[in-house]
Write a protein that holds these residues in place. Structure first.
Motif, PDB file in Angstrom:
ATOM      1  N   LYS A  36      76.754  29.064-124.449  1.00  0.00           N
ATOM      2  CA  LYS A  36      75.430  29.102-125.083  1.00  0.00           C
ATOM      3  C   LYS A  36      75.380  28.227-126.336  1.00  0.00           C
ATOM      4  O   LYS A  36      74.908  28.652-127.389  1.00  0.00           O
ATOM      5  CB  LYS A  36      75.043  30.540-125.422  1.00  0.00           C
ATOM      6  CG  LYS A  36      74.871  31.393-124.188  1.00  0.00           C
ATOM      7  CD  LYS A  36      74.465  32.809-124.535  1.00  0.00           C
ATOM      8  CE  LYS A  36      74.387  33.626-123.265  1.00  0.00           C
ATOM      9  NZ  LYS A  36      74.699  35.029-123.482  1.00  0.00           N
ATOM     10  N   ASN A  37      75.921  27.021-126.236  1.00  0.00           N
ATOM     11  CA  ASN A  37      75.951  26.036-127.326  1.00  0.00           C
ATOM     12  C   ASN A  37      76.670  26.520-128.579  1.00  0.00           C
ATOM     13  O   ASN A  37      76.366  26.083-129.676  1.00  0.00           O
ATOM     14  CB  ASN A  37      74.535  25.569-127.688  1.00  0.00           C
ATOM     15  CG  ASN A  37      74.017  24.563-126.696  1.00  0.00           C
ATOM     16  OD1 ASN A  37      74.793  23.853-126.064  1.00  0.00           O
ATOM     17  ND2 ASN A  37      72.715  24.510-126.541  1.00  0.00           N
ATOM     18  N   ARG A  38      77.634  27.432-128.444  1.00  0.00           N
ATOM     19  CA  ARG A  38      78.425  27.915-129.567  1.00  0.00           C
ATOM     20  C   ARG A  38      79.909  27.686-129.262  1.00  0.00           C
ATOM     21  O   ARG A  38      80.362  27.965-128.150  1.00  0.00           O
ATOM     22  CB  ARG A  38      78.210  29.429-129.783  1.00  0.00           C
ATOM     23  CG  ARG A  38      76.782  29.826-130.086  1.00  0.00           C
ATOM     24  CD  ARG A  38      76.279  29.376-131.427  1.00  0.00           C
ATOM     25  NE  ARG A  38      77.144  29.862-132.498  1.00  0.00           N
ATOM     26  CZ  ARG A  38      77.229  29.311-133.697  1.00  0.00           C
ATOM     27  NH1 ARG A  38      76.494  28.270-133.995  1.00  0.00           N
ATOM     28  NH2 ARG A  38      78.030  29.796-134.613  1.00  0.00           N
ATOM     29  N   LEU A  71      80.852  36.530-126.427  1.00  0.00           N
ATOM     30  CA  LEU A  71      80.003  35.888-125.423  1.00  0.00           C
ATOM     31  C   LEU A  71      80.763  35.836-124.095  1.00  0.00           C
ATOM     32  O   LEU A  71      81.990  35.763-124.080  1.00  0.00           O
ATOM     33  CB  LEU A  71      79.643  34.464-125.857  1.00  0.00           C
ATOM     34  CG  LEU A  71      78.793  34.336-127.127  1.00  0.00           C
ATOM     35  CD1 LEU A  71      78.826  32.924-127.660  1.00  0.00           C
ATOM     36  CD2 LEU A  71      77.369  34.746-126.849  1.00  0.00           C
ATOM     37  N   ASP A  73      80.729  34.159-119.900  1.00  0.00           N
ATOM     38  CA  ASP A  73      80.194  33.137-119.012  1.00  0.00           C
ATOM     39  C   ASP A  73      80.967  33.159-117.702  1.00  0.00           C
ATOM     40  O   ASP A  73      82.167  33.447-117.692  1.00  0.00           O
ATOM     41  CB  ASP A  73      80.319  31.751-119.664  1.00  0.00           C
ATOM     42  CG  ASP A  73      79.356  30.735-119.053  1.00  0.00           C
ATOM     43  OD1 ASP A  73      78.519  31.135-118.219  1.00  0.00           O
ATOM     44  OD2 ASP A  73      79.451  29.550-119.406  1.00  0.00           O
TER      45      ASP A  73
END
Length: 159
Positions: A36-38, A71, A73
């Motif tokens: 998530k772009n982090r 997070l 994924d």
């Protein structure tokens, strides 16, 4: 051809990418991944077997290296994932301002004044206490994807 002039916007970076691609199946625990772009540090990887249709999948559980959020994924193991370039640099602490910014001494003798104190409470108190006692402190700054944060502290003796 054309008589028009072309104007290009000039950008201030050297064109170096903030991430590089790596196959999902080769990313291991304690490696880095972008979710998530982090930029995140991988804490758990599990790979599922290929089903009747499709690919083996990698399930990543990772913690954001700047804010500590967890997070997850799921990526097919043959696909590429973005991996952030993470660098650590040591700077000597010169001063702490009232508004929460630190003044750091770089290796070439310049000062770096654009970093805030860390949000981690234990590290924050260690830095403030050590600085208040007049110790010579070296902070480690982790930078990735255009963000920077103090992540560690070393005491190199009294001034």
């Amino acid at each position: 051809m054309s008589d028009e002039e072309h104007h290009f916007e000039s950008k201030a970076d050297a064109g170096a990418s903030k991430t590089y691609p790596q196959q999902a199946g080769t990313i291991r625990k304690s490696g880095y991944i972008v979710i998530k772009n982090r930029p995140c540090k991988v804490v758990e990887v599990s790979t599922s077997k290929t089903g009747k249709h499709g690919h083996a999948k990698c399930h990543f559980v990772a913690i954001d290296i700047f804010n500590g959020k967890k997070l997850e994924d799921i990526v097919p193991s043959s696909h590429n994932c973005d991996v952030p370039h993470v660098t650590r640099t040591d700077y000597q602490l010169i001063d702490i301002s009232e508004d929460g910014f630190v003044s750091l001494l770089t290796e070439n003798g310049n000062t770096k004044d654009d970093l805030k104190l860390p949000t981690d409470d234990s590290l924050l108190t260690q830095i403030k206490d050590g600085f208040g006692e007049g110790k010579d402190l070296v902070v480690t700054v982790m930078s990735s994807m255009g963000e920077e944060q103090i992540c560690a502290l070393k005491d190199i003796g009294p001034k």
